[in-house]
Design an enzyme around this catalytic site. Structure first.
Site, PDB file in Angstrom:
ATOM      1  N   SER A 286       9.623  54.406  16.127  1.00 50.73           N
ATOM      2  CA  SER A 286       8.706  53.614  15.322  1.00 50.73           C
ATOM      3  C   SER A 286       7.267  54.113  15.401  1.00 50.73           C
ATOM      4  O   SER A 286       6.480  53.892  14.491  1.00 50.73           O
ATOM      5  CB  SER A 286       8.763  52.148  15.765  1.00 50.73           C
ATOM      6  OG  SER A 286       8.452  52.040  17.142  1.00 50.73           O
ATOM      7  N   THR A 308      17.156  50.251  17.259  1.00 53.42           N
ATOM      8  CA  THR A 308      16.985  51.476  16.472  1.00 53.42           C
ATOM      9  C   THR A 308      15.539  51.918  16.350  1.00 53.42           C
ATOM     10  O   THR A 308      15.273  53.107  16.164  1.00 53.42           O
ATOM     11  CB  THR A 308      17.587  51.298  15.067  1.00 53.42           C
ATOM     12  OG1 THR A 308      17.032  50.124  14.452  1.00 53.42           O
ATOM     13  CG2 THR A 308      19.099  51.156  15.131  1.00 53.42           C
ATOM     14  N   CYS A 309      14.572  50.981  16.437  1.00 52.27           N
ATOM     15  CA  CYS A 309      13.172  51.404  16.322  1.00 52.27           C
ATOM     16  C   CYS A 309      12.720  52.192  17.548  1.00 52.27           C
ATOM     17  O   CYS A 309      11.732  52.922  17.501  1.00 52.27           O
ATOM     18  CB  CYS A 309      12.257  50.212  16.078  1.00 52.27           C
ATOM     19  SG  CYS A 309      12.373  48.918  17.321  1.00 52.27           S
ATOM     20  N   PHE A 310      13.453  52.045  18.675  1.00 48.28           N
ATOM     21  CA  PHE A 310      13.115  52.776  19.904  1.00 48.28           C
ATOM     22  C   PHE A 310      14.168  53.833  20.256  1.00 48.28           C
ATOM     23  O   PHE A 310      14.066  54.466  21.318  1.00 48.28           O
ATOM     24  CB  PHE A 310      12.980  51.801  21.077  1.00 48.28           C
ATOM     25  CG  PHE A 310      11.973  50.709  20.849  1.00 48.28           C
ATOM     26  CD1 PHE A 310      10.642  51.007  20.622  1.00 48.28           C
ATOM     27  CD2 PHE A 310      12.368  49.387  20.841  1.00 48.28           C
ATOM     28  CE1 PHE A 310       9.709  50.003  20.409  1.00 48.28           C
ATOM     29  CE2 PHE A 310      11.447  48.363  20.623  1.00 48.28           C
ATOM     30  CZ  PHE A 310      10.112  48.673  20.408  1.00 48.28           C
TER      31      PHE A 310
END
Length: 342
Positions: A286, A308-310
């Protein structure tokens, strides 16, 4: 512009490609190269039809402002849909990977808050905060702002939305409308044109037997995944280290999976099955480069979870290799169970 049945039959006939100034018989290789080269041009963000997602520079999404830059953009989207339909029909691949909501829209499936996590982290975090807290102090209304070339315009999410306050009672509706606006409403004309083009070649109802992950593989293939490169570019958190039994079991399980299950695992954790051109070292999160991460979290009787952002998987401290392998497989193959506004 519509396509006659005769023209549709021509596009479904055996492909025979010949490049100008080049000799060579097409036994399938030239057709593969043609789709590869054409997709490079069709999905080039330079033409403003598509753009990279907010979180990386290798997954694509439709540019909601494509009509501003090209008055014939809907004709292009229908053409691109036909090319993608032809690629699937002739069992060729396109060289592009899209955000998960794109495939869901193609299948007419509901897009969830979880789908937003790997695409627009800022918006996801805002919606998650509203979900977990009382939104009334934020003084929000059922409207949002749209910006184009520095000009900001207020857009209603529902009729007279700018006059309707978001409260604890109606916040779920607000979140769903924000998700719908972010992924569907802004690109509806473009997506409808793409779907019409695709349907010129393959009826969309024939895709219903697949889920969004399988449609991605169908259109773009699996790609080669180098597990050793993946392992070298992984970090560990909350007490895990590379020499722990659980971590050894994790990589043993990954190596035992076939290419499809490896791609599903990568997609489960990062939001896409695509590996960056220069390998896992360039995996994006992100806030820029973000290596694959395994965090020690959860109880042995629970399934792994992903962020999923990390690019992070929360992996419980399982007691055996077989337990880990089975729990991991269940989590990867049943990701719908983790989705939704929860």
């Amino acid at each position: 512009m519509g396509v006659s049945e005769k023209d549709k039959d021509k596009m479904k006939a055996r492909l025979y490609m010949k490049f100008t100034g080049e000799s060579g018989l097409d036994y399938g290789g030239l057709a593969r190269e043609w789709f590869f080269l054409l997709s490079h041009e069709m999905f080039n963000p330079y033409y403003a039809l598509f753009e990279y997602s907010a979180s990386d520079n290798y997954t694509l999404q439709i540019n909601p402002d494509s009509g501003y830059f090209n008055e014939h953009h809907l004709e292009y989207f229908r053409f691109i849909g036909r090319v993608c339909g032809m690629a699937v029909y002739h069992q060729k691949l396109i060289d592009a990977y899209f955000i998960r909501p794109f495939y869901k829209m193609l299948l007419s499936k509901r897009i969830t808050l979880r789908d937003m996590e790997s695409v627009d982290t800022e918006c996801y975090n805002s919606m998650k905060y509203i979900l977990d807290n009382d939104p009334e102090p934020l003084c929000l209304t059922f409207s949002t702002n749209k910006e184009l070339l520095g000009k900001v315009e207020e857009v209603d999410l529902k009729p007279n939305g700018r006059d309707i306050e978001v409260t604890e009672t109606n916040k779920m509706e607000y979140i769903q409308l924000m998700i719908k606006w972010r992924f569907e409403d802004r690109v509806k004309k473009q997506m409808d044109a793409f779907k019409r083009g695709f349907q010129d070649i393959i009826p969309l109802n024939r895709l219903k037997i697949f889920d969004e992950r399988e449609v991605e593989y169908l259109m773009s293939g699996l790609g080669e995944i180098n597990v050793e490169d993946w392992r070298k570019n992984t970090i560990y958190k909350e007490g895990y280290k590379e020499t722990d039994d659980v971590i050894k079991w994790f990589w043993k399980a990954v190596e035992s999976y076939d290419n499809e299950l490896q791609a599903r695992l990568l997609q489960f954790v990062t939001g896409t099955s695509r590996v960056p051109m220069n390998g896992f070292a360039e995996l994006q999160g992100s806030n820029g480069p973000q290596k694959f991460c395994i965090k020690k979290l959860g109880k042995p009787d629970s399934l792994p979870r992903s962020h999923t952002c990390f690019n992070r998987i929360d992996l419980p401290p399982y007691r055996s290799y077989h337990e880990l392998k089975e729990k991991l497989r269940l989590a990867v193959e049943n990701t719908e169970g983790f989705e939704g506004v929860d």
